[in-house]
Design an enzyme around this catalytic site. Sequence first.
Site, mmCIF file in Angstrom:
data_model
loop_
_atom_site.group_PDB
_atom_site.id
_atom_site.type_symbol
_atom_site.label_atom_id
_atom_site.label_comp_id
_atom_site.label_asym_id
_atom_site.label_seq_id
_atom_site.Cartn_x
_atom_site.Cartn_y
_atom_site.Cartn_z
ATOM 1 N N ASP A 1 0.815 -1.237 0.000
ATOM 2 C CA ASP A 1 0.000 0.000 0.000
ATOM 3 C C ASP A 1 0.837 1.271 0.000
ATOM 4 O O ASP A 1 0.500 2.233 -0.680
ATOM 5 C CB ASP A 1 -1.050 0.001 1.131
ATOM 6 C CG ASP A 1 -0.513 -0.104 2.545
ATOM 7 O OD1 ASP A 1 0.700 -0.351 2.718
ATOM 8 O OD2 ASP A 1 -1.311 0.070 3.486
ATOM 9 N N TYR B 1 9.046 -2.083 10.372
ATOM 10 C CA TYR B 1 8.082 -1.603 9.370
ATOM 11 C C TYR B 1 8.628 -0.368 8.657
ATOM 12 O O TYR B 1 8.628 -0.286 7.425
ATOM 13 C CB TYR B 1 6.741 -1.276 10.051
ATOM 14 C CG TYR B 1 5.648 -0.886 9.078
ATOM 15 C CD1 TYR B 1 4.700 -1.814 8.662
ATOM 16 C CD2 TYR B 1 5.560 0.414 8.561
ATOM 17 C CE1 TYR B 1 3.694 -1.456 7.766
ATOM 18 C CE2 TYR B 1 4.566 0.772 7.668
ATOM 19 C CZ TYR B 1 3.634 -0.167 7.281
ATOM 20 O OH TYR B 1 2.645 0.187 6.387
ATOM 21 N N GLY C 1 -2.942 -5.515 19.042
ATOM 22 C CA GLY C 1 -1.605 -6.042 18.779
ATOM 23 C C GLY C 1 -1.622 -7.358 18.033
ATOM 24 O O GLY C 1 -0.649 -8.107 18.048
ATOM 25 N N ASP D 1 -5.609 -0.196 5.894
ATOM 26 C CA ASP D 1 -6.466 -0.557 7.026
ATOM 27 C C ASP D 1 -7.631 0.424 7.160
ATOM 28 O O ASP D 1 -8.800 0.027 7.262
ATOM 29 C CB ASP D 1 -5.655 -0.560 8.329
ATOM 30 C CG ASP D 1 -4.418 -1.421 8.240
ATOM 31 O OD1 ASP D 1 -4.351 -2.268 7.325
ATOM 32 O OD2 ASP D 1 -3.509 -1.251 9.069
ATOM 33 N N SER E 1 -6.360 -0.383 15.939
ATOM 34 C CA SER E 1 -6.164 1.070 16.043
ATOM 35 C C SER E 1 -6.914 1.795 14.926
ATOM 36 O O SER E 1 -7.530 2.839 15.168
ATOM 37 C CB SER E 1 -4.678 1.434 16.043
ATOM 38 O OG SER E 1 -4.054 1.026 14.851
HETATM 39 C C1 GLA Z 1 -0.034 -2.502 8.476
HETATM 40 C C2 GLA Z 1 -0.200 -1.099 7.921
HETATM 41 C C3 GLA Z 1 -0.809 -1.131 6.520
HETATM 42 C C4 GLA Z 1 -0.053 -2.094 5.608
HETATM 43 C C5 GLA Z 1 0.168 -3.438 6.295
HETATM 44 C C6 GLA Z 1 1.037 -4.351 5.478
HETATM 45 O O1 GLA Z 1 -1.284 -3.097 8.663
HETATM 46 O O2 GLA Z 1 -1.035 -0.325 8.758
HETATM 47 O O3 GLA Z 1 -0.833 0.169 5.984
HETATM 48 O O4 GLA Z 1 1.155 -1.533 5.187
HETATM 49 O O5 GLA Z 1 0.745 -3.283 7.579
HETATM 50 O O6 GLA Z 1 0.376 -4.690 4.312
#
Ligand code: GLA
Length: 361
Positions: free
Chosen positions: A47, A223, A129, A175, A135
């Site tokens: 994304d 991340y 988590g 999300d 969230s």
């Molecule tokens: C988390 C992030 C999303 C996406 C996923 C991996 O959920 O909030 O934006 O990057 O990881 O696909």
Amino acid sequence: MRPSVAERFGGTANGATGYGATVTENDTWTHVVHAPGRVNLIGDHTDYTGGLVFPMAIDRGTTIRYTPGTDRVVLTSDADPDPIDFTLPVEAEPGTVTPVWGRYVAAMAAELSSSTGIHGTVSSDIPAGAGLSSSAALECAVGLALGSDGTPTDLALAAQRAEHAATGVPTGIMDQLCIAAATAGHATMIDCHTLDITQVPVPGEVDVVVEFIAHRTLVGSAYADRVAECARAESVIGPLRAATLDDISRARHHLDDIAWRRARHVVTENERVRAFASALDGGDYDRAGRLMDASHASLRSDFETSTPDMDAAVERLSTTAGVFGARMTGGGFGGCVVALCQPGALDSGWVVHAARGAHHR
Ligand code: GLA
């Protein structure tokens, strides 16, 4: 017998606990909003380069019962004895608010420049988590409760900015947009560059099963490194959303190995999302499952967001009779795995159903 998710996560909607001065369980709230969690069926870590994702809002979510009015936000939660209580307009840096879940609330209030507060209670049966977007569900529910009246995309973009302000993690739009825009019975395929949404029916003849593996947080995780590695790859290859496997091959000797493998994951994952949508649409669940397996392998080897426990769970699930495929889901480094299977094929985890996005009840 395996404990249920609710047991493992300490219960679900038990009502407000331990706080009675301003907000009590006995108050009668005038309004209710609900936002679902989400599970991503395929298309992870695409994304934030404007790629394709295929999440599904689930029948677990966050509900706020509240009464609007005054210039304060006062909320209790069934998961925390400490309430949040702040005055609008928000002056505190959202990332410093306590308890921690209040950061998402304060950040959302700041994003919306809210001046009318709410008093109420928050309850959720999305385990925090676990990579199921608790969230983002909280942000979207708070957004509606604080009077956000734009499109689902407006709500999602505000919620994404709130997530960044609350956590400092440069997450993508998947999300929040899935949670804001989903329709019942459908997965939400999103082009994260144009923000175009295709609602894809999830057939009733398959189960989507989610299994919790381990708690994780993306704060302080790798991340942000992954986001930076993709940017490094794009500085050589150009936008990964438009790149082909040929472009990846050509970049082999112009990029460090890590950035190159990250890019290969993104380009192949975008392709898998397209193929998965058409396999699901055509009822070819074997193919859809193989694409999930391949997605997991790519996240494990090229993107390195899986863990040995997640790998073991995916291996166990995908070799179980009646299972079409399985993969880690969401940000990774823990959280959940998801499987697509024949109805009743799995007795571990829990079956989730495609739910409607954030709404007033
Ligand atoms: C988390 C992030 C999303 C996406 C996923 C991996 O959920 O909030 O934006 O990057 O990881 O696909």
